[in-house]
Write a protein that holds these residues in place. Structure first.
Motif, mmCIF file in Angstrom:
data_model
loop_
_atom_site.group_PDB
_atom_site.id
_atom_site.type_symbol
_atom_site.label_atom_id
_atom_site.label_comp_id
_atom_site.label_asym_id
_atom_site.label_seq_id
_atom_site.Cartn_x
_atom_site.Cartn_y
_atom_site.Cartn_z
ATOM 1 N N GLY A 107 -1.261 11.089 -3.174
ATOM 2 C CA GLY A 107 -0.487 12.128 -2.522
ATOM 3 C C GLY A 107 -0.170 11.691 -1.102
ATOM 4 N N GLN A 108 0.650 12.482 -0.410
ATOM 5 C CA GLN A 108 1.078 12.053 0.926
ATOM 6 C C GLN A 108 0.083 12.430 2.012
ATOM 7 O OE1 GLN A 108 2.093 14.850 -0.410
ATOM 8 N NE2 GLN A 108 3.179 16.186 1.008
ATOM 9 N N GLY A 109 -0.943 13.186 1.629
ATOM 10 C CA GLY A 109 -2.005 13.485 2.584
ATOM 11 C C GLY A 109 -1.784 14.765 3.358
ATOM 12 N N THR A 110 -2.891 15.348 3.789
ATOM 13 C CA THR A 110 -2.878 16.504 4.687
ATOM 14 C C THR A 110 -3.661 16.132 5.931
ATOM 15 O OG1 THR A 110 -2.796 18.116 2.889
ATOM 16 C CG2 THR A 110 -3.587 18.906 5.015
ATOM 17 N N THR A 111 -3.055 16.411 7.093
ATOM 18 C CA THR A 111 -3.747 16.121 8.353
ATOM 19 C C THR A 111 -4.587 17.319 8.753
ATOM 20 O OG1 THR A 111 -2.003 14.629 9.058
ATOM 21 C CG2 THR A 111 -3.431 15.517 10.783
ATOM 22 N N LEU A 112 -5.840 17.076 8.994
ATOM 23 C CA LEU A 112 -6.786 18.110 9.432
ATOM 24 C C LEU A 112 -7.099 17.910 10.906
ATOM 25 C CD1 LEU A 112 -8.900 20.371 8.860
ATOM 26 C CD2 LEU A 112 -10.521 18.531 8.343
ATOM 27 N N GLN A 113 -6.998 18.986 11.664
ATOM 28 C CA GLN A 113 -7.362 18.961 13.077
ATOM 29 C C GLN A 113 -8.452 19.998 13.287
ATOM 30 O OE1 GLN A 113 -5.701 16.791 15.251
ATOM 31 N NE2 GLN A 113 -7.230 17.324 16.765
ATOM 32 N N LYS A 173 2.297 -0.156 -0.106
ATOM 33 C CA LYS A 173 3.207 0.045 1.015
ATOM 34 C C LYS A 173 3.121 1.507 1.429
ATOM 35 C CE LYS A 173 8.155 -0.191 2.170
ATOM 36 N NZ LYS A 173 9.519 -0.519 1.661
ATOM 37 N N GLN A 174 2.950 1.741 2.731
ATOM 38 C CA GLN A 174 2.940 3.116 3.251
ATOM 39 C C GLN A 174 4.170 3.303 4.130
ATOM 40 O OE1 GLN A 174 -0.428 4.484 5.773
ATOM 41 N NE2 GLN A 174 -0.438 6.315 4.504
ATOM 42 N N ASP A 175 5.033 4.214 3.689
ATOM 43 C CA ASP A 175 6.284 4.400 4.423
ATOM 44 C C ASP A 175 6.093 5.388 5.575
ATOM 45 O OD1 ASP A 175 7.639 6.418 1.710
ATOM 46 O OD2 ASP A 175 6.277 6.970 3.321
ATOM 47 N N SER A 176 7.190 5.722 6.215
ATOM 48 C CA SER A 176 7.110 6.570 7.409
ATOM 49 C C SER A 176 6.639 7.977 7.092
ATOM 50 C CB SER A 176 8.465 6.616 8.107
ATOM 51 O OG SER A 176 9.438 7.066 7.196
ATOM 52 N N LYS A 177 6.776 8.379 5.821
ATOM 53 C CA LYS A 177 6.299 9.701 5.414
ATOM 54 C C LYS A 177 4.856 9.644 4.909
ATOM 55 C CE LYS A 177 10.808 11.542 4.282
ATOM 56 N NZ LYS A 177 11.736 12.036 3.267
ATOM 57 N N LYS A 178 4.239 8.529 5.085
ATOM 58 C CA LYS A 178 2.808 8.326 4.793
ATOM 59 C C LYS A 178 2.491 8.191 3.310
ATOM 60 C CE LYS A 178 1.821 8.626 9.116
ATOM 61 N NZ LYS A 178 1.584 7.384 9.863
ATOM 62 N N PHE A 179 3.536 8.111 2.454
ATOM 63 C CA PHE A 179 3.239 7.888 1.045
ATOM 64 C C PHE A 179 2.761 6.459 0.829
ATOM 65 C CE2 PHE A 179 3.963 11.337 -1.714
ATOM 66 C CZ PHE A 179 4.922 12.147 -1.143
ATOM 67 N N LEU A 180 1.648 6.330 0.129
ATOM 68 C CA LEU A 180 1.133 5.020 -0.255
ATOM 69 C C LEU A 180 1.614 4.720 -1.664
ATOM 70 C CD1 LEU A 180 -2.607 5.013 0.847
ATOM 71 C CD2 LEU A 180 -1.010 3.139 1.211
ATOM 72 N N LYS A 181 2.366 3.631 -1.808
ATOM 73 C CA LYS A 181 2.873 3.287 -3.133
ATOM 74 C C LYS A 181 2.414 1.898 -3.529
ATOM 75 C CE LYS A 181 6.816 4.418 -4.695
ATOM 76 N NZ LYS A 181 8.259 4.554 -4.976
ATOM 77 N N ILE A 182 1.936 1.788 -4.749
ATOM 78 C CA ILE A 182 1.444 0.487 -5.193
ATOM 79 C C ILE A 182 2.606 -0.471 -5.401
ATOM 80 C CG2 ILE A 182 1.464 1.060 -7.661
ATOM 81 C CD1 ILE A 182 -1.258 -0.591 -7.724
ATOM 82 N N MET A 183 2.356 -1.726 -5.053
ATOM 83 C CA MET A 183 3.352 -2.769 -5.286
ATOM 84 C C MET A 183 2.855 -3.728 -6.362
ATOM 85 S SD MET A 183 4.193 -3.569 -1.294
ATOM 86 C CE MET A 183 5.555 -4.670 -1.604
ATOM 87 N N PHE A 184 1.689 -4.292 -6.136
ATOM 88 C CA PHE A 184 1.146 -5.300 -7.045
ATOM 89 C C PHE A 184 -0.366 -5.146 -7.152
ATOM 90 C CE2 PHE A 184 5.014 -7.705 -7.053
ATOM 91 C CZ PHE A 184 5.499 -7.695 -5.753
#
Lengths: 113, 115
Positions: A104-110, B36-47
């Motif tokens: 998932g894209q994550g949730t930031t906790l403060q 790869k982690q893009d600017s929106k923080k999604f982590l996507k597998i490559m290999f």
């Protein structure tokens, strides 16, 4: 389509309270669900893993629940501390033999003192 | 001793260049990954590689080529860099190959900026 959704908005809580983060997924059948912590400029760090046939897992101040009917996991941090401030990622893994994790894209906790 | 180490930590380069990122793990793990982690923080597998064998090859432009000389190393070579390649690239490793053992240990990331 397949999705993993975590609250994109930051969660702000007061020190000492319980933080609850949500992970919902659609059109996946994970065998396992994991939670990771990520600090700025660092790689994610593994926290907990829960299997599809487990309802709840605990580790110190952390608790994870996994409801495969609701397709949801809840991640709780009790007695939260400012040092718990970070981004928390949920990830799904599957019975296939690849070891692939979908994040998932994550949730930031403060946590405020 | 760092468990999963990546070099360099920062990489700034011009469009069209070729660059490599190196990763080494000293955990004795069998499987290594590039995410790869893009600017929106999604982590996507490559290999992913297991004991030098390519296991996962997601839909990634063929300008990206992984290489695993041994099970402790997994490098990523990128040809003809494009602006859209700018991201943070994470190397990770795990013991074994099945879902049960897929608890990743990540490196600290390589921030690639293409200008």
């Amino acid at each position: 389509s397949q999705k993993i959704e975590q609250n994109s908005e930051a969660l702000n809580i007061q020190e000492g309270k319980t933080a609850t983060l949500t992970c919902n997924y659609t059109n996946y059948s994970p065998a396992y669900l994991q939670w990771y912590r990520q600090d700025p400029g660092r790689g994610p760090v593994f926290l907990l893993l829960i299997r599809e046939n487990e309802k709840e897992k605990r580790k110190e101040r952390l608790k994870v629940t996994f409801d495969t009917t609701l397709k949801q996991s809840l991640f709780h941090i009790t007695a939260s501390q400012p040092a718990d401030s970070a981004t928390y990622l949920c990830a799904l893994s599957f019975s296939s033999n690849t070891g692939k994790l979908i994040f998932g894209q994550g949730t930031t906790l403060q946590v405020k003192p | 001793d760092t468990a999963v180490s990546q070099t360099p930590k920062y990489l700034v380069t011009q469009m069209g260049n070729d660059k490599s990122i190196k990763c080494e793990q000293n955990l004795g793990h069998d499987t290594m990954y590039w995410y790869k982690q893009d600017s929106k923080k999604f982590l996507k597998i490559m290999f992913s590689y297991n004991n030098k064998e390519l296991i996962i090859n997601e839909t990634v432009p063929n300008r990206f080529s992984p290489k695993s000389p041994d099970k402790a190393h997994l490098n990523l070579h990128i040809n003809s860099l494009e602006l859209g390649d700018s991201a943070v690239y994470f190397c990770a490793s795990s013991r074994g190959q099945g879902a049960r053992s897929a608890r990743y240990t990540f490196g600290s990331g390589t921030r690639l900026t293409v200008v």
